[in-house]
Design a protein around this motif. Sequence first.
Motif, PDB file in Angstrom:
ATOM      1  N   LEU A   1      -6.535  -6.172  -7.070  1.00 26.28           N
ATOM      2  CA  LEU A   1      -6.947  -5.020  -6.716  1.00 26.28           C
ATOM      3  C   LEU A   1      -6.770  -4.583  -5.268  1.00 26.28           C
ATOM      4  O   LEU A   1      -6.022  -3.623  -4.955  1.00 26.28           O
ATOM      5  CB  LEU A   1      -8.434  -4.850  -6.974  1.00 26.28           C
ATOM      6  CG  LEU A   1      -8.989  -4.655  -8.460  1.00 26.28           C
ATOM      7  CD1 LEU A   1     -10.468  -4.633  -8.542  1.00 26.28           C
ATOM      8  CD2 LEU A   1      -8.100  -3.402  -9.175  1.00 26.28           C
TER       9      LEU A   1
ATOM     10  N   ALA B   1      -4.017  -1.953  -4.162  1.00 28.95           N
ATOM     11  CA  ALA B   1      -4.298  -0.880  -3.200  1.00 28.95           C
ATOM     12  C   ALA B   1      -3.584  -0.621  -2.128  1.00 28.95           C
ATOM     13  O   ALA B   1      -2.832   0.326  -1.719  1.00 28.95           O
ATOM     14  CB  ALA B   1      -5.728  -0.862  -2.898  1.00 28.95           C
TER      15      ALA B   1
ATOM     16  N   ARG C   1      -0.051   0.667  -3.415  1.00 28.43           N
ATOM     17  CA  ARG C   1      -0.309   2.145  -3.470  1.00 28.43           C
ATOM     18  C   ARG C   1      -0.659   3.026  -2.449  1.00 28.43           C
ATOM     19  O   ARG C   1       0.066   4.278  -2.349  1.00 28.43           O
ATOM     20  CB  ARG C   1      -1.074   2.241  -4.835  1.00 28.43           C
ATOM     21  CG  ARG C   1      -1.256   3.540  -5.165  1.00 28.43           C
ATOM     22  CD  ARG C   1      -0.941   3.960  -6.771  1.00 28.43           C
ATOM     23  NE  ARG C   1      -0.851   5.069  -6.858  1.00 28.43           N
ATOM     24  CZ  ARG C   1      -0.293   5.769  -8.233  1.00 28.43           C
ATOM     25  NH1 ARG C   1      -0.538   4.942  -9.119  1.00 28.43           N
ATOM     26  NH2 ARG C   1      -0.365   7.110  -8.395  1.00 28.43           N
TER      27      ARG C   1
ATOM     28  N   ARG D   1     -13.296   3.726  -2.195  1.00 27.39           N
ATOM     29  CA  ARG D   1     -12.551   3.824  -3.655  1.00 27.39           C
ATOM     30  C   ARG D   1     -13.434   3.756  -4.744  1.00 27.39           C
ATOM     31  O   ARG D   1     -14.487   3.219  -4.590  1.00 27.39           O
ATOM     32  CB  ARG D   1     -11.289   2.898  -3.803  1.00 27.39           C
ATOM     33  CG  ARG D   1     -10.444   2.972  -2.600  1.00 27.39           C
ATOM     34  CD  ARG D   1      -9.432   4.132  -2.980  1.00 27.39           C
ATOM     35  NE  ARG D   1      -8.495   4.438  -2.240  1.00 27.39           N
ATOM     36  CZ  ARG D   1      -7.449   5.463  -2.143  1.00 27.39           C
ATOM     37  NH1 ARG D   1      -7.863   6.261  -2.723  1.00 27.39           N
ATOM     38  NH2 ARG D   1      -6.770   5.315  -0.882  1.00 27.39           N
TER      39      ARG D   1
ATOM     40  N   VAL E   1     -14.098   2.396  -8.511  1.00 24.76           N
ATOM     41  CA  VAL E   1     -13.697   1.541  -9.612  1.00 24.76           C
ATOM     42  C   VAL E   1     -14.392   1.774 -10.755  1.00 24.76           C
ATOM     43  O   VAL E   1     -15.649   1.367 -10.695  1.00 24.76           O
ATOM     44  CB  VAL E   1     -13.499   0.022  -8.781  1.00 24.76           C
ATOM     45  CG1 VAL E   1     -12.941  -0.846  -9.960  1.00 24.76           C
ATOM     46  CG2 VAL E   1     -12.822  -0.008  -7.705  1.00 24.76           C
TER      47      VAL E   1
ATOM     48  N   ASP F   1     -10.522   5.821  -9.135  1.00 24.01           N
ATOM     49  CA  ASP F   1      -9.294   5.501  -8.543  1.00 24.01           C
ATOM     50  C   ASP F   1      -8.475   4.244  -9.162  1.00 24.01           C
ATOM     51  O   ASP F   1      -7.407   4.166  -9.581  1.00 24.01           O
ATOM     52  CB  ASP F   1      -9.374   5.000  -7.044  1.00 24.01           C
ATOM     53  CG  ASP F   1      -9.950   6.346  -6.297  1.00 24.01           C
ATOM     54  OD1 ASP F   1      -9.115   7.546  -6.516  1.00 24.01           O
ATOM     55  OD2 ASP F   1     -11.053   6.179  -5.607  1.00 24.01           O
ATOM     56  N   ILE F   2      -9.293   3.190  -9.893  1.00 21.50           N
ATOM     57  CA  ILE F   2      -8.913   1.827 -10.103  1.00 21.50           C
ATOM     58  C   ILE F   2      -9.781   1.753 -11.577  1.00 21.50           C
ATOM     59  O   ILE F   2     -11.007   1.711 -11.411  1.00 21.50           O
ATOM     60  CB  ILE F   2      -9.073   0.983  -9.157  1.00 21.50           C
ATOM     61  CG1 ILE F   2      -8.312   1.040  -7.890  1.00 21.50           C
ATOM     62  CG2 ILE F   2      -8.593  -0.475  -9.839  1.00 21.50           C
ATOM     63  CD1 ILE F   2      -8.668   0.182  -6.867  1.00 21.50           C
ATOM     64  N   TYR F   3      -9.059   1.504 -12.724  1.00 24.06           N
ATOM     65  CA  TYR F   3      -9.612   1.181 -13.945  1.00 24.06           C
ATOM     66  C   TYR F   3      -9.481  -0.471 -13.961  1.00 24.06           C
ATOM     67  O   TYR F   3      -8.301  -0.948 -14.271  1.00 24.06           O
ATOM     68  CB  TYR F   3      -9.002   1.889 -15.177  1.00 24.06           C
ATOM     69  CG  TYR F   3      -9.186   1.357 -16.325  1.00 24.06           C
ATOM     70  CD1 TYR F   3     -10.748   1.082 -16.871  1.00 24.06           C
ATOM     71  CD2 TYR F   3      -8.334   1.311 -17.462  1.00 24.06           C
ATOM     72  CE1 TYR F   3     -10.860   0.607 -18.280  1.00 24.06           C
ATOM     73  CE2 TYR F   3      -8.468   0.960 -18.616  1.00 24.06           C
ATOM     74  CZ  TYR F   3      -9.837   0.632 -18.958  1.00 24.06           C
ATOM     75  OH  TYR F   3     -10.152   0.174 -20.391  1.00 24.06           O
ATOM     76  N   ALA F   4     -10.686  -1.208 -14.194  1.00 22.25           N
ATOM     77  CA  ALA F   4     -10.684  -2.663 -14.148  1.00 22.25           C
ATOM     78  C   ALA F   4     -11.021  -3.183 -15.617  1.00 22.25           C
ATOM     79  O   ALA F   4     -12.143  -3.196 -15.873  1.00 22.25           O
ATOM     80  CB  ALA F   4     -11.511  -3.363 -13.311  1.00 22.25           C
TER      81      ALA F   4
ATOM     82  N   ALA G   1      -7.100   6.981 -13.666  1.00 23.28           N
ATOM     83  CA  ALA G   1      -6.935   6.181 -12.614  1.00 23.28           C
ATOM     84  C   ALA G   1      -5.583   5.999 -11.917  1.00 23.28           C
ATOM     85  O   ALA G   1      -4.600   6.147 -13.059  1.00 23.28           O
ATOM     86  CB  ALA G   1      -7.470   4.739 -12.995  1.00 23.28           C
TER      87      ALA G   1
ATOM     88  N   ILE H   1      -4.383   3.464 -10.641  1.00 23.45           N
ATOM     89  CA  ILE H   1      -4.230   1.648 -10.714  1.00 23.45           C
ATOM     90  C   ILE H   1      -5.057   1.169 -11.888  1.00 23.45           C
ATOM     91  O   ILE H   1      -6.133   1.588 -12.120  1.00 23.45           O
ATOM     92  CB  ILE H   1      -4.573   1.097  -9.330  1.00 23.45           C
ATOM     93  CG1 ILE H   1      -3.715   1.378  -8.162  1.00 23.45           C
ATOM     94  CG2 ILE H   1      -4.760  -0.499  -9.684  1.00 23.45           C
ATOM     95  CD1 ILE H   1      -4.148   0.800  -6.960  1.00 23.45           C
TER      96      ILE H   1
ATOM     97  N   CYS I   1      -6.135  -2.618 -13.149  1.00 23.14           N
ATOM     98  CA  CYS I   1      -6.103  -3.907 -12.827  1.00 23.14           C
ATOM     99  C   CYS I   1      -7.354  -4.630 -13.379  1.00 23.14           C
ATOM    100  O   CYS I   1      -8.650  -4.230 -12.729  1.00 23.14           O
ATOM    101  CB  CYS I   1      -5.955  -4.076 -11.167  1.00 23.14           C
ATOM    102  SG  CYS I   1      -5.752  -5.870 -10.770  1.00 23.14           S
TER     103      CYS I   1
END
Length: 347
Positions: free
Chosen positions: A149, A153, A156, A165, A167, A222-225, A243, A245, A247
């Motif tokens: 991640l 980041a 990007r 951020r 997540v 911002d980020i989808y995990a 999102a 990103i 990851c």
Amino acid sequence: MTHEQVEFFEDAGTGLRAVIAVHDTTLGPAFGGTRFYPYPDQDAAVTDVLRLSRGMTLKNAVAGLPCGGAKAVIIGDPGAVKSERLLEAYGRCVQSLGGRYVTAGDVGTSAEDLDVIGRTTEHVVGRTVAAGGYGDSGPMTALGVFHALRAAAAFRWDTADLRGRTVGIEGLGKVGYELARLLVDAGAQVVAADPSAAARELAERDLPAVVVVRTVADAAVDIYAPCALGATLNSASIPAIRAGIVCGAANNQLATAEDEQLLADRGILWVPDFVASAGGVTTGSAEYRRLPLEDVPAQVAKIFDTTAEVLTLARRQGMLPGAAAEAVAQQRLSGTPAAGGSPRRAH
């Protein structure tokens, strides 16, 4: 998907029905966990084990580990049919392959289960510390995803700092929970979802900074995990992802190979799951080779560099990250430069 060996096992006395798929042993014994899951039929189990075992070859090769790729599935509801006798019978199945396959934990199997499996095979990792193993690999899997991640980041947004951020974690099992803890400690804002009430309650009790929600796949993050089961990235779900990103630790996140292009068309950076989730097998490889446990976190931290290498190669060669990661894997499998692969459109 060409596999070296696929074996079917049944044991009437315990109800065991298992499939072990050895995909590739070029780099060494084939490592991969055992998934205990109530598949609707044998065809579904075979499809899953073939995909998962190929993914393990890629994962181990990209991570630079001296091991090949394999996977196993036990068909059935672990809550209903799991028993010590069944696990011991399964251990004998693993032992019959003569060390070509080294098993570990996965969905439906715990470190305690691996202790039982270890009674009848020496080719098992992930056992409890009391049984001579390195314990649950979930925390190291989560640590690897955390470093992936950070690398994504930095690629990007030009900074690996995750403070501020947001997540979204899908799945609060042994990996998702640990990832949430790491992200909170790093200053990220975390929202998470899990269908299990027990998992949600544990997170709410132990990680009060985590906001538990109904779903995160389409949340404003911002980020989808994705850290649960696979195939959650598909033609139905991708249009709703907000999102920048994606990851996570889940294996086989893409329902089809074409779905990565759908992500790229929406400007979403995807870190291949077999790159991000290598922390667990890194731990297992160290356990099998009896390398010091205290050295494992530093090995897992190298996933940051591997992720950066894959994303940089993808940009330089004009290909998607999945193709770039496979090129790196093939380089390590064959010794050829990782400059090939089939270029595909990417943002």
